[in-house]
Design a protein around this motif. Sequence first.
Motif, PDB file in Angstrom:
ATOM      1  N   ASN A 156      54.736  50.256  36.775  1.00 46.62           N
ATOM      2  CA  ASN A 156      55.507  51.288  36.087  1.00 46.62           C
ATOM      3  C   ASN A 156      56.926  51.434  36.610  1.00 46.62           C
ATOM      4  OD1 ASN A 156      53.402  51.880  34.380  1.00 46.62           O
ATOM      5  ND2 ASN A 156      52.616  53.566  35.626  1.00 46.62           N
ATOM      6  N   PHE A 157      57.111  51.271  37.901  1.00 39.79           N
ATOM      7  CA  PHE A 157      58.461  51.436  38.437  1.00 39.79           C
ATOM      8  C   PHE A 157      59.391  50.362  37.884  1.00 39.79           C
ATOM      9  CE2 PHE A 157      61.861  50.521  41.430  1.00 39.79           C
ATOM     10  CZ  PHE A 157      62.444  51.776  41.555  1.00 39.79           C
ATOM     11  N   LYS A 158      58.921  49.109  37.840  1.00 42.14           N
ATOM     12  CA  LYS A 158      59.757  48.021  37.337  1.00 42.14           C
ATOM     13  C   LYS A 158      60.093  48.234  35.865  1.00 42.14           C
ATOM     14  CE  LYS A 158      58.083  44.519  40.603  1.00 42.14           C
ATOM     15  NZ  LYS A 158      57.360  43.231  40.752  1.00 42.14           N
ATOM     16  N   SER A 159      59.106  48.678  35.089  1.00 42.24           N
ATOM     17  CA  SER A 159      59.353  48.939  33.679  1.00 42.24           C
ATOM     18  C   SER A 159      60.366  50.064  33.508  1.00 42.24           C
ATOM     19  CB  SER A 159      58.059  49.302  32.960  1.00 42.24           C
ATOM     20  OG  SER A 159      58.308  49.588  31.606  1.00 42.24           O
ATOM     21  N   ALA A 160      60.175  51.149  34.245  1.00 41.73           N
ATOM     22  CA  ALA A 160      61.097  52.289  34.164  1.00 41.73           C
ATOM     23  C   ALA A 160      62.509  51.882  34.595  1.00 41.73           C
ATOM     24  CB  ALA A 160      60.586  53.426  35.046  1.00 41.73           C
ATOM     25  N   PHE A 161      62.589  51.000  35.587  1.00 41.14           N
ATOM     26  CA  PHE A 161      63.894  50.516  36.053  1.00 41.14           C
ATOM     27  C   PHE A 161      64.647  49.815  34.929  1.00 41.14           C
ATOM     28  CE2 PHE A 161      66.527  47.031  37.550  1.00 41.14           C
ATOM     29  CZ  PHE A 161      67.334  47.634  38.500  1.00 41.14           C
ATOM     30  N   PHE A 162      63.975  48.920  34.220  1.00 45.93           N
ATOM     31  CA  PHE A 162      64.658  48.165  33.167  1.00 45.93           C
ATOM     32  C   PHE A 162      64.996  49.050  31.962  1.00 45.93           C
ATOM     33  CE2 PHE A 162      62.819  44.447  35.402  1.00 45.93           C
ATOM     34  CZ  PHE A 162      64.003  43.749  35.580  1.00 45.93           C
ATOM     35  N   ILE A 163      64.142  50.040  31.672  1.00 51.69           N
ATOM     36  CA  ILE A 163      64.456  50.966  30.586  1.00 51.69           C
ATOM     37  C   ILE A 163      65.691  51.787  30.940  1.00 51.69           C
ATOM     38  CG2 ILE A 163      63.657  52.983  29.296  1.00 51.69           C
ATOM     39  CD1 ILE A 163      60.812  51.878  29.564  1.00 51.69           C
ATOM     40  N   ALA A 164      65.709  52.301  32.160  1.00 49.06           N
ATOM     41  CA  ALA A 164      66.855  53.107  32.599  1.00 49.06           C
ATOM     42  C   ALA A 164      68.126  52.272  32.639  1.00 49.06           C
ATOM     43  CB  ALA A 164      66.570  53.702  33.983  1.00 49.06           C
ATOM     44  N   PHE A 165      68.014  51.056  33.123  1.00 51.01           N
ATOM     45  CA  PHE A 165      69.176  50.176  33.212  1.00 51.01           C
ATOM     46  C   PHE A 165      69.757  49.896  31.826  1.00 51.01           C
ATOM     47  CE2 PHE A 165      70.805  45.754  33.061  1.00 51.01           C
ATOM     48  CZ  PHE A 165      71.910  45.925  33.881  1.00 51.01           C
ATOM     49  N   GLY A 166      68.894  49.497  30.878  1.00 55.29           N
ATOM     50  CA  GLY A 166      69.364  49.208  29.523  1.00 55.29           C
ATOM     51  C   GLY A 166      69.965  50.425  28.853  1.00 55.29           C
ATOM     52  N   THR A 167      69.399  51.607  29.112  1.00 52.53           N
ATOM     53  CA  THR A 167      69.892  52.840  28.507  1.00 52.53           C
ATOM     54  C   THR A 167      71.257  53.228  29.060  1.00 52.53           C
ATOM     55  OG1 THR A 167      67.624  53.625  28.209  1.00 52.53           O
ATOM     56  CG2 THR A 167      69.372  55.276  28.113  1.00 52.53           C
ATOM     57  N   MET A 168      71.417  53.130  30.372  1.00 51.84           N
ATOM     58  CA  MET A 168      72.665  53.553  31.004  1.00 51.84           C
ATOM     59  C   MET A 168      73.793  52.548  30.799  1.00 51.84           C
ATOM     60  SD  MET A 168      72.017  56.519  32.219  1.00 51.84           S
ATOM     61  CE  MET A 168      73.053  57.014  33.597  1.00 51.84           C
ATOM     62  N   VAL A 169      73.444  51.331  30.420  1.00 50.48           N
ATOM     63  CA  VAL A 169      74.464  50.313  30.184  1.00 50.48           C
ATOM     64  C   VAL A 169      74.900  50.292  28.724  1.00 50.48           C
ATOM     65  CG1 VAL A 169      74.864  47.818  30.077  1.00 50.48           C
ATOM     66  CG2 VAL A 169      73.907  48.834  32.138  1.00 50.48           C
ATOM     67  N   LYS A 170      73.939  50.272  27.791  1.00 48.44           N
ATOM     68  CA  LYS A 170      74.305  50.117  26.382  1.00 48.44           C
ATOM     69  C   LYS A 170      73.485  50.973  25.420  1.00 48.44           C
ATOM     70  CE  LYS A 170      75.560  46.650  22.982  1.00 48.44           C
ATOM     71  NZ  LYS A 170      75.434  45.269  22.475  1.00 48.44           N
ATOM     72  N   LEU A 171      72.724  51.896  25.910  1.00 47.11           N
ATOM     73  CA  LEU A 171      71.884  52.787  25.111  1.00 47.11           C
ATOM     74  C   LEU A 171      70.736  52.079  24.410  1.00 47.11           C
ATOM     75  CD1 LEU A 171      74.321  55.379  23.454  1.00 47.11           C
ATOM     76  CD2 LEU A 171      73.010  55.591  25.556  1.00 47.11           C
ATOM     77  N   TYR A 172      70.947  50.818  23.987  1.00 47.29           N
ATOM     78  CA  TYR A 172      69.880  50.113  23.277  1.00 47.29           C
ATOM     79  C   TYR A 172      68.584  50.058  24.093  1.00 47.29           C
ATOM     80  CZ  TYR A 172      72.706  48.161  19.414  1.00 47.29           C
ATOM     81  OH  TYR A 172      73.463  47.988  18.290  1.00 47.29           O
ATOM     82  N   GLY A 173      68.725  50.054  25.400  1.00 50.08           N
ATOM     83  CA  GLY A 173      67.541  49.949  26.256  1.00 50.08           C
ATOM     84  C   GLY A 173      66.547  51.067  26.056  1.00 50.08           C
ATOM     85  N   ILE A 174      67.016  52.184  25.507  1.00 47.89           N
ATOM     86  CA  ILE A 174      66.134  53.331  25.306  1.00 47.89           C
ATOM     87  C   ILE A 174      65.019  53.026  24.313  1.00 47.89           C
ATOM     88  CG2 ILE A 174      67.350  54.445  23.384  1.00 47.89           C
ATOM     89  CD1 ILE A 174      67.011  57.112  24.940  1.00 47.89           C
ATOM     90  N   VAL A 175      65.193  51.989  23.478  1.00 42.51           N
ATOM     91  CA  VAL A 175      64.159  51.655  22.494  1.00 42.51           C
ATOM     92  C   VAL A 175      62.867  51.220  23.170  1.00 42.51           C
ATOM     93  CG1 VAL A 175      65.878  51.001  20.772  1.00 42.51           C
ATOM     94  CG2 VAL A 175      64.851  49.232  22.217  1.00 42.51           C
TER      95      VAL A 175
END
Length: 396
Positions: A156-175
């Motif tokens: 879960n931590f790795k998944s949450a990391f990539f979601i947060a990273f994509g969101t804070m960089v380009k918002l698309y990661g929030i999907v």
Amino acid sequence: MLNRFRWSIFLNQKLVYGLYILLAVVAALKQYLHHTFNNYLIFKYTFWHLIDLEPLYVNSPLNPYLDCNHYGPAFALFIAPFAVLPDWAGTVLWNVANVIVLLWGIFSLPLNKNTKIIIGYICAHEALTALFSYQFNVALTGTILLSFSYILKKENFKSAFFIAFGTMVKLYGIVSLAFFFFVKDKWKFILYGLICLISFFLVPMIFSSPAYILKTYHEWYISLVEKNDSNTTLDSFQDISLMGLVRRVAHNKDIPNGPMLLGGLALFLLPYMRISQYKEVAFRLMLLASTLIFTVIFSTGSESPTYIIAFAGIAIWFMLQPKKNWLVISLLIFAFVVTSLSPTDIIPRDVRYFIRIYSLKALPCAIIWFTIIFQMLTMDFKKHDETNQLSPVSDL
């Protein structure tokens, strides 16, 4: 026997990595030598502007590039290792880093090795289109795939990391939050997500200042709103979306996004009603494919290089089909010709212009996305999980 041997030569993971790295290097050097690496300069200077406390979202004549940056402040830290290098090295390594993240995502999927290799080949040309523009969308696709795979692996931590990273960089990661219902320990996942989001928010302050970052996030919001407004003109290179297609065919830029977005979201959410299918890996992979395509065809910010995200979804959908009948193969060919080949010189200039001006690059993706929704609502995905193309994931 001989034909099987010849094909087996190409079913090699190292060969796929080699192909992508070659494409990354060739695209980077070709554009650099022709002095057409404006996107890379936009990315590079987000780092230098951040540490110098200069505005990140101003199109100033003093900047050594054209256009504006539209990435979050956290992006400056991701580009930093490349920004400090000479441009010839930075452009090459930037592209290489992007394809490595994409392939990391593809080969993390719960599919057998040969299936993942074929997905890599299917996506290669669309990745090349993005690499010519030094687009981060290549790596962003990988982060969405990784966030999905790590949820299935209960990391879960790795998944949450990539979601947060994509969101804070380009918002698309929030999907990637579309996969939240597959998380077993949801409260722990939410906690990890908050920790990662706060970290990505705070760390850029170390290289600048808290006041600067707070101001910059406000400016980022304003820049995204302004960009959305400018995208919906009938002749822009953005809005290559389902909404853009409707607006351009109707020759009416005032057709609103809202009704189409709400309709698309309603269709996207319908398969969630099939709770009994959640445990099936094939159902989850189809949701992944749906998410990747939905992200692009319902975004006014979509442009040609954005379609590496959607094409990864198309490749996953195609490889999940239990029968590669004429309709399935025809849809893949249609997508490859109209979506992937349309920006290239293989397609006559007048046809290229026609496809672009009417946002027709979105059409095959939209048709496949509607097909995915229909299949998710009607198929029994347990049968898919019993085939050899899916790798087992325990305790789903």
